[in-house]
Enzyme design. Structure first.
Site, PDB file in Angstrom:
ATOM      1  N   TRP A  84       0.350  -1.118  -0.150  1.00 26.40           N
ATOM      2  CA  TRP A  84      -0.207  -0.319  -0.258  1.00 26.40           C
ATOM      3  C   TRP A  84       0.985   1.449   0.112  1.00 26.40           C
ATOM      4  CZ3 TRP A  84      -4.049  -0.886  -1.840  1.00 26.40           C
ATOM      5  CH2 TRP A  84      -4.739  -2.214  -1.912  1.00 26.40           C
ATOM      6  N   ASP A 125      -1.500   7.031   6.687  1.00 28.96           N
ATOM      7  CA  ASP A 125      -3.143   5.810   5.884  1.00 28.96           C
ATOM      8  C   ASP A 125      -2.766   5.057   7.165  1.00 28.96           C
ATOM      9  OD1 ASP A 125      -4.466   3.916   4.890  1.00 28.96           O
ATOM     10  OD2 ASP A 125      -2.529   3.094   3.356  1.00 28.96           O
ATOM     11  N   LYS A 148     -13.153  -1.781   7.251  1.00 23.32           N
ATOM     12  CA  LYS A 148     -11.932  -2.462   8.153  1.00 23.32           C
ATOM     13  C   LYS A 148     -12.741  -2.782   9.682  1.00 23.32           C
ATOM     14  CE  LYS A 148      -8.554  -2.338   5.145  1.00 23.32           C
ATOM     15  NZ  LYS A 148      -8.913  -3.378   4.267  1.00 23.32           N
TER      16      LYS A 148
HETATM   17  C1  LIG Z   1      -3.395  -0.477   4.141  1.00 22.15           C
HETATM   18  C2  LIG Z   1      -4.615   0.011   3.182  1.00 22.15           C
HETATM   19  N1  LIG Z   1      -4.295   1.211   2.205  1.00 22.15           N
HETATM   20  C3  LIG Z   1      -4.574   1.531   1.201  1.00 22.15           C
HETATM   21  C4  LIG Z   1      -6.099   0.400   1.079  1.00 22.15           C
HETATM   22  C5  LIG Z   1      -6.855   0.800  -0.363  1.00 22.15           C
HETATM   23  O1  LIG Z   1      -7.716   0.767   0.509  1.00 22.15           O
HETATM   24  P1  LIG Z   1      -8.875   1.260  -1.426  1.00 22.15           P
HETATM   25  O2  LIG Z   1      -9.557  -0.082  -2.189  1.00 22.15           O
HETATM   26  O3  LIG Z   1     -10.381   1.326  -0.541  1.00 22.15           O
HETATM   27  O4  LIG Z   1      -9.250   2.004  -2.036  1.00 22.15           O
HETATM   28  C6  LIG Z   1      -6.103  -0.835   1.673  1.00 22.15           C
HETATM   29  C7  LIG Z   1      -6.221  -2.035   1.294  1.00 22.15           C
HETATM   30  O5  LIG Z   1      -7.057  -3.307   1.305  1.00 22.15           O
HETATM   31  C8  LIG Z   1      -5.183  -1.346   3.271  1.00 22.15           C
HETATM   32  O6  LIG Z   1      -4.925  -2.141   3.919  1.00 22.15           O
END
Ligand SMILES: Cc1ncc(COP(=O)(O)O)c(C=O)c1O
Length: 383
Positions: free
Chosen positions: A120, A189, A213
């Site tokens: 991520w 994040d 989550k």
């Molecule tokens: C830590 C983290 N950041 C970003 C994301 C991406 O999220 P989204 O699918 O809502 O764009 C996720 C998805 O699981 C995540 O776990």
């Protein structure tokens, strides 16, 4: 009427999904009722109904105004987001924030600094690179089994901002605490551990989290931004919808919001509040994670992926690497198949890293962890 009575479900004993993830049964029930008819005053069954489904009312109505303002207030009260920060409910997932952050927070020709702790953060780094100079000042790669030490302040002091991923859903690592980045705006994040324990958001300039989550369904992203940053002039032109200032002006109502997602988020925050808030949730989450890591650390078969000191209490990643190499893949498949047959859903590790992952978010019950531990011990004994 309970949600189960409304819609009987096939039997899944325990849901370990990394997201969209398990939600409290009482929240599902109240959300189902709100789809039938939105009620005012905290959605209690005795509260007056508005005569329409939540899905049918305008986002400009007084009824929805109470929902979004109530959710915003609970973010301050329950998640302990400081009043110095504006709370926003946006769309596009956390991935959208990977782009919005550099669009809005780059300053002059200063680079943006990132710490790379896996998939991520890599995606966030890639978006920043689209827009301008980007420096990766530390990395946990290639194994991403730990959180690197925060480099000396000199490495990021002149940066536009410093970005970290505070819980790494895929690799199962977590920052033990929010670091102090001094005068450099810290961007986090915190998608996969917000709400799991008290986190020091005073240190954060901007935080974001996909709700799916610990906070609710997918399709709503919680953003909180220090109010002084809303008047900071972006470096280049920024499309209206991508400006935080646009969404702060008419809070979370610039365009039609995910009204259902915001309502469920509000219901989840009420559930968290009624349970005793972040302090109580932290105690429960710690007990759950400790049980699993203890089993992993004392097993001849299982291996925790993350190193002690960097381990996530939300996403417990492990392999069957105690088995001879030639047997591992087949044994992992057998383990997952038997787990599924026993009613444990979602234990397969992320497709990019393999192995197994037990996501044990707030709504995941302690007895479910006990059941998983019993299953894992029995599987090991059976070999
Ligand atoms: C830590 C983290 N950041 C970003 C994301 C991406 O999220 P989204 O699918 O809502 O764009 C996720 C998805 O699981 C995540 O776990």
């Amino acid at each position: 009427m309970s949600a189960e009575q409304l819609l009987p479900r096939a039997t899944v004993l325990r849901n370990f999904s990394a997201g969209p993830a398990i939600l409290p049964a009482s929240v599902l029930q109240r959300a189902a009722e709100a789809i039938h008819e939105l009620r005012l005053d905290g959605h209690a069954a005795s509260a007056p109904g508005v005569g329409l489904s939540l899905l049918e009312i305008s986002h400009r109505s007084a009824a929805y105004d109470a929902v979004t303002k109530g959710a915003e207030e609970l973010c301050h009260q329950v998640l302990q987001i400081p009043r110095t920060h504006q709370v926003l409910f946006l769309q596009g997932g956390a991935s959208h924030q990977f782009a919005m952050v550099p669009y809005n927070l780059r300053r002059d020709d200063r680079p943006a600094a990132y710490i790379d702790t896996g998939v991520w953060s890599d995606k966030a780094i890639a978006e920043s690179r689209v827009l301008g100079p980007t420096e990766v000042i530390a990395s946990s790669g290639p194994r991403h089994d730990h959180i690197p030490a925060l480099p000396a302040a000199g490495t990021y002091a002149g940066a536009s901002y410093l970005h970290i991923t505070t819980n790494n859903t895929i690799f199962g690592t977590e920052w033990a605490e929010i670091p102090d980045a001094g005068d450099t705006p810290l961007v986090i994040d915190c998608s996969s551990h917000i709400g799991s324990r008290p986190l020091d958001f005073e240190r954060v300039a901007l935080g974001y989290a996909g709700a799916q989550k610990n906070l609710g369904p997918s399709g709503v992203t919680l953003v909180f931004i220090r109010k002084d940053l809303l008047s900071q002039r972006p470096v280049g032109p920024v499309p209206t919808i991508l400006r935080y200032a646009t969404h702060a002006k008419e809070p979370s109502l610039y365009n039609t919001p995910n009204t259902f997602g915001v309502l469920v988020l509000k219901l989840v925050l009420e559930w968290m509040r009624d349970l005793g808030g972040l302090e109580e949730l932290a105690r429960r989450n710690q007990r759950k994670a400790d049980r699993l890591y203890q089993l992993l650390d004392h097993s001849a078969l299982y291996r925790a992926h993350a190193r002690p000191g960097s381990r996530s209490s939300m996403n417990v990643t492990f392999t069957l690497d105690g088995a001879p190499e030639a047997d591992r893949d087949a044994l992992t498949k057998r383990f997952l198949k038997q787990a599924e047959a026993a009613g444990f859903d979602g234990l397969k590790g992320h497709r990019l890293v393999g192995g197994c992952r037990a996501s044990i978010y707030n709504a995941f019950p302690e007895e479910g962890v006990d059941e998983l531990c019993a299953f894992m011990s029995a599987f090991e004994r059976s070999l």
